[in-house]
Motif scaffolding. Sequence first.
Motif, PDB file in Angstrom:
ATOM      1  N   LEU A 166      -3.859   1.958   0.476  1.00  0.00           N
ATOM      2  CA  LEU A 166      -4.021   3.455  -1.084  1.00  0.00           C
ATOM      3  C   LEU A 166      -2.494   3.436  -0.709  1.00  0.00           C
ATOM      4  CD1 LEU A 166      -4.652   5.071  -2.030  1.00  0.00           C
ATOM      5  CD2 LEU A 166      -5.385   6.340  -0.350  1.00  0.00           C
TER       6      LEU A 166
ATOM      7  N   SER B 271      -5.720   0.084 -10.741  1.00  0.00           N
ATOM      8  CA  SER B 271      -4.891  -0.337  -9.704  1.00  0.00           C
ATOM      9  C   SER B 271      -4.294  -1.535  -9.819  1.00  0.00           C
ATOM     10  CB  SER B 271      -5.117  -0.197  -7.845  1.00  0.00           C
ATOM     11  OG  SER B 271      -5.223   1.157  -8.050  1.00  0.00           O
TER      12      SER B 271
ATOM     13  N   ALA C  87      -4.998   1.498  -5.533  1.00  0.00           N
ATOM     14  CA  ALA C  87      -6.654   2.460  -4.901  1.00  0.00           C
ATOM     15  C   ALA C  87      -7.966   1.169  -5.100  1.00  0.00           C
ATOM     16  CB  ALA C  87      -7.523   3.095  -6.186  1.00  0.00           C
TER      17      ALA C  87
END
Length: 238
Positions: free
Chosen positions: A157, A180, A162
């Motif tokens: 992160l 992501s 994510a």
Amino acid sequence: MESSELKGYLTGLIVGDGYIDSGVVKRRFEIKSIDKSFINRIKTDIESCSNFKINIKYYPEHDSGGCHHKESWALEIKSHPYFAKKYHHFYDDYKNRIVSRDAARWLTPAGIANWYMSDGYICHVGITKGFITSRRIDFCTDRYDMESINRLQNALLSFGVATSLNKRGNRYRIRVCQKSYETFIFLIYPYLVDSMKYKVNLMYQVQPPWMSDKMWELQQHLESANPLTSNVEGEDIV
């Protein structure tokens, strides 16, 4: 690579399939792979910035204990104080695998790429039936406890990636969230060996609404490069 970059690079290998053996003052490191080019890349990278003594072992294809083993190569770094100092960041007192808070912070983009090449995979759900219904980008974190997994998630992160968790029995694997995909792929792509770029081929036939033109161009390049397409649904190809 500078010392911090080397530390991040090696951390990715250790978090993945790398192994540090027992010892007090010095410890040996080893990582094994069925991809020779990956092992050769590691050797070249490490030799360029360290005095580690490196050896590569070859294991031919064989059957053992009812299991079939593909040919593989193992990179070994001879016993060195460096790995003795790092050992307790990756193993507890009972030799169980862990990732310390500090170790998770050591990861770099190159280290994350190493981790993914050695212990990550992409699954195209439905490919064996001729129609892909979804894609999954996962890391095999079966050997780690939840505290270590959460630290690895936080490390990803910090680079804008994510993730969620996929439960497999009583174990969990880290799964990159679709939102992501682009961040993750562009983060690690510069460090992937050519033979492992299939691991970021999403295999879309039509550009999805969420995908940028830049990512679509990359995906078309990967598809035209004749990537691996034989992975079956649910198979962990690492």
